[in-house]
Design a protein around this motif. Structure first.
Motif, PDB file in Angstrom:
ATOM      1  N   MET A   1       0.851  -1.179   0.000  1.00  0.00           N
ATOM      2  CA  MET A   1       0.000   0.000   0.000  1.00  0.00           C
ATOM      3  C   MET A   1       0.896   1.241   0.000  1.00  0.00           C
ATOM      4  O   MET A   1       1.757   1.372   0.851  1.00  0.00           O
ATOM      5  CB  MET A   1      -0.903  -0.038   1.231  1.00  0.00           C
ATOM      6  N   PRO A   2       0.675   2.161  -0.964  1.00  0.00           N
ATOM      7  CA  PRO A   2       1.507   3.366  -1.002  1.00  0.00           C
ATOM      8  C   PRO A   2       1.217   4.284   0.184  1.00  0.00           C
ATOM      9  O   PRO A   2       0.139   4.250   0.768  1.00  0.00           O
ATOM     10  CB  PRO A   2       1.124   4.040  -2.316  1.00  0.00           C
ATOM     11  N   SER A   3       2.207   5.086   0.486  1.00  0.00           N
ATOM     12  CA  SER A   3       2.040   6.039   1.587  1.00  0.00           C
ATOM     13  C   SER A   3       0.972   7.072   1.217  1.00  0.00           C
ATOM     14  O   SER A   3       0.576   7.195   0.059  1.00  0.00           O
ATOM     15  CB  SER A   3       3.365   6.741   1.880  1.00  0.00           C
ATOM     16  N   GLN A   4       0.542   7.828   2.216  1.00  0.00           N
ATOM     17  CA  GLN A   4      -0.500   8.839   2.024  1.00  0.00           C
ATOM     18  C   GLN A   4      -0.065   9.862   0.978  1.00  0.00           C
ATOM     19  O   GLN A   4      -0.847  10.252   0.110  1.00  0.00           O
ATOM     20  CB  GLN A   4      -0.807   9.529   3.361  1.00  0.00           C
ATOM     21  N   LYS A   5       1.181  10.299   1.045  1.00  0.00           N
ATOM     22  CA  LYS A   5       1.703  11.310   0.115  1.00  0.00           C
ATOM     23  C   LYS A   5       1.697  10.768  -1.321  1.00  0.00           C
ATOM     24  O   LYS A   5       1.257  11.455  -2.251  1.00  0.00           O
ATOM     25  CB  LYS A   5       3.117  11.705   0.540  1.00  0.00           C
ATOM     26  N   ILE A   6       2.142   9.547  -1.504  1.00  0.00           N
ATOM     27  CA  ILE A   6       2.171   8.925  -2.835  1.00  0.00           C
ATOM     28  C   ILE A   6       0.749   8.747  -3.356  1.00  0.00           C
ATOM     29  O   ILE A   6       0.468   9.012  -4.530  1.00  0.00           O
ATOM     30  CB  ILE A   6       2.908   7.568  -2.804  1.00  0.00           C
ATOM     31  N   GLN A   7      -0.142   8.337  -2.486  1.00  0.00           N
ATOM     32  CA  GLN A   7      -1.536   8.141  -2.890  1.00  0.00           C
ATOM     33  C   GLN A   7      -2.165   9.466  -3.339  1.00  0.00           C
ATOM     34  O   GLN A   7      -2.910   9.506  -4.319  1.00  0.00           O
ATOM     35  CB  GLN A   7      -2.354   7.521  -1.754  1.00  0.00           C
ATOM     36  N   GLU A   8      -1.864  10.547  -2.654  1.00  0.00           N
ATOM     37  CA  GLU A   8      -2.366  11.855  -3.047  1.00  0.00           C
ATOM     38  C   GLU A   8      -1.855  12.256  -4.433  1.00  0.00           C
ATOM     39  O   GLU A   8      -2.606  12.770  -5.256  1.00  0.00           O
ATOM     40  CB  GLU A   8      -1.965  12.915  -2.024  1.00  0.00           C
ATOM     41  N   ILE A   9      -0.580  11.999  -4.685  1.00  0.00           N
ATOM     42  CA  ILE A   9       0.009  12.312  -5.993  1.00  0.00           C
ATOM     43  C   ILE A   9      -0.646  11.467  -7.073  1.00  0.00           C
ATOM     44  O   ILE A   9      -0.990  11.973  -8.147  1.00  0.00           O
ATOM     45  CB  ILE A   9       1.539  12.110  -5.966  1.00  0.00           C
ATOM     46  N   LEU A  10      -0.838  10.187  -6.805  1.00  0.00           N
ATOM     47  CA  LEU A  10      -1.491   9.303  -7.779  1.00  0.00           C
ATOM     48  C   LEU A  10      -2.920   9.747  -8.067  1.00  0.00           C
ATOM     49  O   LEU A  10      -3.356   9.744  -9.226  1.00  0.00           O
ATOM     50  CB  LEU A  10      -1.472   7.861  -7.274  1.00  0.00           C
ATOM     51  N   ASN A  11      -3.638  10.131  -7.036  1.00  0.00           N
ATOM     52  CA  ASN A  11      -5.014  10.622  -7.216  1.00  0.00           C
ATOM     53  C   ASN A  11      -5.038  11.904  -8.047  1.00  0.00           C
ATOM     54  O   ASN A  11      -5.897  12.075  -8.917  1.00  0.00           O
ATOM     55  CB  ASN A  11      -5.686  10.853  -5.871  1.00  0.00           C
ATOM     56  N   GLU A  12      -4.095  12.796  -7.776  1.00  0.00           N
ATOM     57  CA  GLU A  12      -4.020  14.048  -8.532  1.00  0.00           C
ATOM     58  C   GLU A  12      -3.717  13.764 -10.011  1.00  0.00           C
ATOM     59  O   GLU A  12      -4.336  14.359 -10.901  1.00  0.00           O
ATOM     60  CB  GLU A  12      -2.938  14.940  -7.933  1.00  0.00           C
ATOM     61  N   LEU A  13      -2.799  12.865 -10.274  1.00  0.00           N
ATOM     62  CA  LEU A  13      -2.482  12.501 -11.660  1.00  0.00           C
ATOM     63  C   LEU A  13      -3.671  11.850 -12.354  1.00  0.00           C
ATOM     64  O   LEU A  13      -3.941  12.114 -13.524  1.00  0.00           O
ATOM     65  CB  LEU A  13      -1.272  11.567 -11.701  1.00  0.00           C
TER      66      LEU A  13
END
Length: 83
Positions: A1-13
């Motif tokens: 599971m990606p970290s919160q920060k990585i997940q936010e970046i993925l969601n933004e992309l």
């Protein structure tokens, strides 16, 4: 599971890709509709498409093209029925 920060970046992309995909679909729709418009009106509408700054602008252009196509159809109908 990606970290919160990585997940936010993925969601933004993902959101950006969805927005760009919608814009591309709308531009393709306008280009298709432009082929149905009288040649004398196409250039001005193409300029409007290239000047569009947002998806909302493209939606408004599609509305205008639909109205123009309706006018063209009505004009052809009236001219053909009067002969």
């Amino acid at each position: 599971m990606p970290s919160q920060k990585i997940q936010e970046i993925l969601n933004e992309l993902d959101n950006l890709m969805n927005k760009e995909r919608k814009y591309i679909e709308l531009v393709a729709t306008v280009e298709y509709l432009l082929n149905l418009v009288e040649p004398s009106k196409r250039e001005k509408l193409k300029e409007a498409l290239y000047d569009a700054e947002s998806i909302e602008d493209v939606y408004e252009l599609i509305k205008a093209i639909k109205l123009l196509l309706g006018l063209q159809g009505a004009r052809k109908y009236v001219l053909s029925s009067s002969e």
